[in-house]
Design a protein around this motif. Structure first.
Motif, short mmCIF file in Angstrom:
data_model
loop_
_atom_site.label_atom_id
_atom_site.label_comp_id
_atom_site.label_asym_id
_atom_site.label_seq_id
_atom_site.Cartn_x
_atom_site.Cartn_y
_atom_site.Cartn_z
N ASP A 63 -8.22 20.78 70.11
CA ASP A 63 -7.43 22.06 70.07
C ASP A 63 -5.87 21.58 70.04
N ASP A 64 -5.20 21.66 69.05
CA ASP A 64 -3.89 20.92 68.94
C ASP A 64 -2.96 21.76 67.76
N PRO A 65 -1.83 21.95 68.29
CA PRO A 65 -0.71 22.81 67.42
C PRO A 65 -0.66 22.22 66.09
N SER A 66 -0.93 20.91 65.89
CA SER A 66 -0.85 20.31 64.63
C SER A 66 -2.05 20.54 63.74
N ALA A 67 -3.12 21.17 64.14
CA ALA A 67 -4.40 21.48 63.55
C ALA A 67 -4.14 22.76 62.58
N TRP A 68 -3.63 22.58 61.44
CA TRP A 68 -3.40 23.70 60.68
C TRP A 68 -4.13 23.41 59.35
N ARG A 69 -4.29 24.45 58.71
CA ARG A 69 -4.82 24.52 57.25
C ARG A 69 -3.89 24.93 56.11
N PHE A 118 -9.93 15.68 61.03
CA PHE A 118 -10.63 15.19 62.09
C PHE A 118 -11.94 16.37 62.53
N ASN A 119 -11.03 17.46 62.79
CA ASN A 119 -12.10 18.61 63.39
C ASN A 119 -13.09 19.05 62.41
N GLU A 120 -12.70 18.98 61.17
CA GLU A 120 -13.33 19.50 60.15
C GLU A 120 -14.68 18.50 59.79
N ALA A 121 -14.27 17.17 60.02
CA ALA A 121 -15.48 16.19 59.99
C ALA A 121 -16.31 16.23 61.03
N MET A 122 -15.67 16.68 62.29
CA MET A 122 -16.67 17.09 63.45
C MET A 122 -17.56 18.20 63.20
N ARG A 123 -16.86 19.01 62.70
CA ARG A 123 -17.95 20.44 62.54
C ARG A 123 -18.92 19.77 61.38
#
Ligand SMILES: [Fe+2]
Length: 349
Positions: free
Chosen positions: A16-22, A186-191
């Protein structure tokens, strides 16, 4: 080799990070664009007039030599966006067509002084690079770098905390800019594939240094994402990872590595995840090399000198830069920034 450092904690959930945008979320927003005002442009031109007789010694010019009474605070206001925020901004409205190339270089250098400290971008110690087609090809030589060609450049990060890219001229066609959030990728890779998200954090990724390390080291090995101090800090050079495969002492990619790199490519190319835009002359892209990866599409120049794509690039350490993981020490891209950085306790690392 650098980076054979101790293993790091493996992150096993999205971060969960402020730089995680789409990209899909930013496409309808304009708050990542900073438009220069007439007053700010007048300040820039005033500062330029004050140093024009010192352009021969451009890189000796400091922030004090290039005063920007109100724009300085606005540029400093980008620092918490770059580290701790979205991770990038586009500064728009510099009328580069009014300036000679020497004046534009001076302005770009002067603006950068209000953001951070320029770092060397190559083994020769150059502080400003010209990003343009030199007619060379990446495959023709072991030292040519992507920015010296007109080819498409895969997603990657540069060196130092941030890069600034100033568009002097666009080409005849192509050359679109692409940005992704490195954390969201990264988050998407994790999902999608938590097993491969783990591979991305292993110190098994060899990268060709393109002969740019002063100590002559040919490849660096480290994770693509290092999870340290609560942050994901990446070093991702897709083309340099493939290029490193030519060295006999570099192990061929495992099946899992091949899958992991393909997954990154797939996620970065997802139009919901990437933000694409066209840089116009005078646009200055400023982006964190930890929060974002960038790419560009292939472009075509025409023979006319005014239709040849030309960007100026500076790499900078910023005053609020994050503590860097120990495996970044001595690396081609981040070694200088690492050496400049203080630890969270205020000790020099
Ligand atoms: Fe780059």
């Amino acid at each position: 080799m650098t980076g054979t450092a101790p293993s790091f904690e493996t992150l096993q959930t999205p971060l969960d990070d402020p730089s995680a945008w789409r990209g899909a979320d930013l496409r309808t927003q304009t708050d990542w664009i900073v438009t220069l005002t007439a007053v700010e442009i007048a300040e820039i031109e005033g500062a330029l007039a004050g140093v024009r007789d010192r352009q021969a010694d451009l890189f000796a010019l400091s922030r004090d030599d290039f005063p920007l009474p109100t724009l300085s605070a606005r540029l400093e206001g980008l620092l918490p966006v770059l580290e701790g925020g979205r991770g990038f901004a586009l500064v728009r409205g510099l009328p580069v067509e009014r300036y000679s190339e020497a004046d534009a270089r001076t302005i770009f250098w002067g603006l950068a002084q209000h953001v951070g400290v320029p770092e060397s971008q190559d083994g020769a110690g150059n502080l400003m690079h010209d990003v343009r087609d030199t007619g060379k090809s990446f495959a023709d030589s072991n030292t040519v770098r992507d920015y010296q060609t007109d080819a498409a450049i895969n997603f990657h990060n540069d060196g130092a905390d941030i890069f600034m890219l100033c568009c002097m001229q666009t080409g005849a066609s192509g050359g679109q800019s692409l940005l992704v959030s490195a954390v969201e990728v990264f988050n998407e890779a994790m999902r999608r594939r938590p097993d491969l998200a783990e591979v991305l954090q292993q110190a098994c990724w060899h990268m060709d240094t393109r002969g740019q390390r002063r100590d002559g080291v040919k490849t660096q090995v480290m994770p693509i994402y290092t999870y340290w101090n609560g942050q994901l800090t990446p070093n991702y050079k897709n083309s340099l990872m493939y290029a490193a495969q030519r060295f006999p002492d570099v192990p061929p990619f495992t099946a899992a590595q091949t899958e992991a790199i393909a997954l990154l490519d797939e996620i970065c190319s997802d139009p919901d995840i990437a933000l694409s835009f066209v840089m116009e002359p005078g646009d200055i892209q400023i982006a964190s090399n930890y929060a974002t990866f960038h790419a560009r599409t292939k472009y075509q120049d025409s023979g006319d000198t005014d239709r040849r794509r030309h960007m100026l690039r500076i790499w900078l350490s910023i005053p609020n830069g994050r503590p860097l993981p120990p495996n970044f020490e001595g690396t081609r891209e981040f070694g200088a920034t690492y050496a400049r950085r203080m630890t969270p306790n205020g000790e020099k690392t």
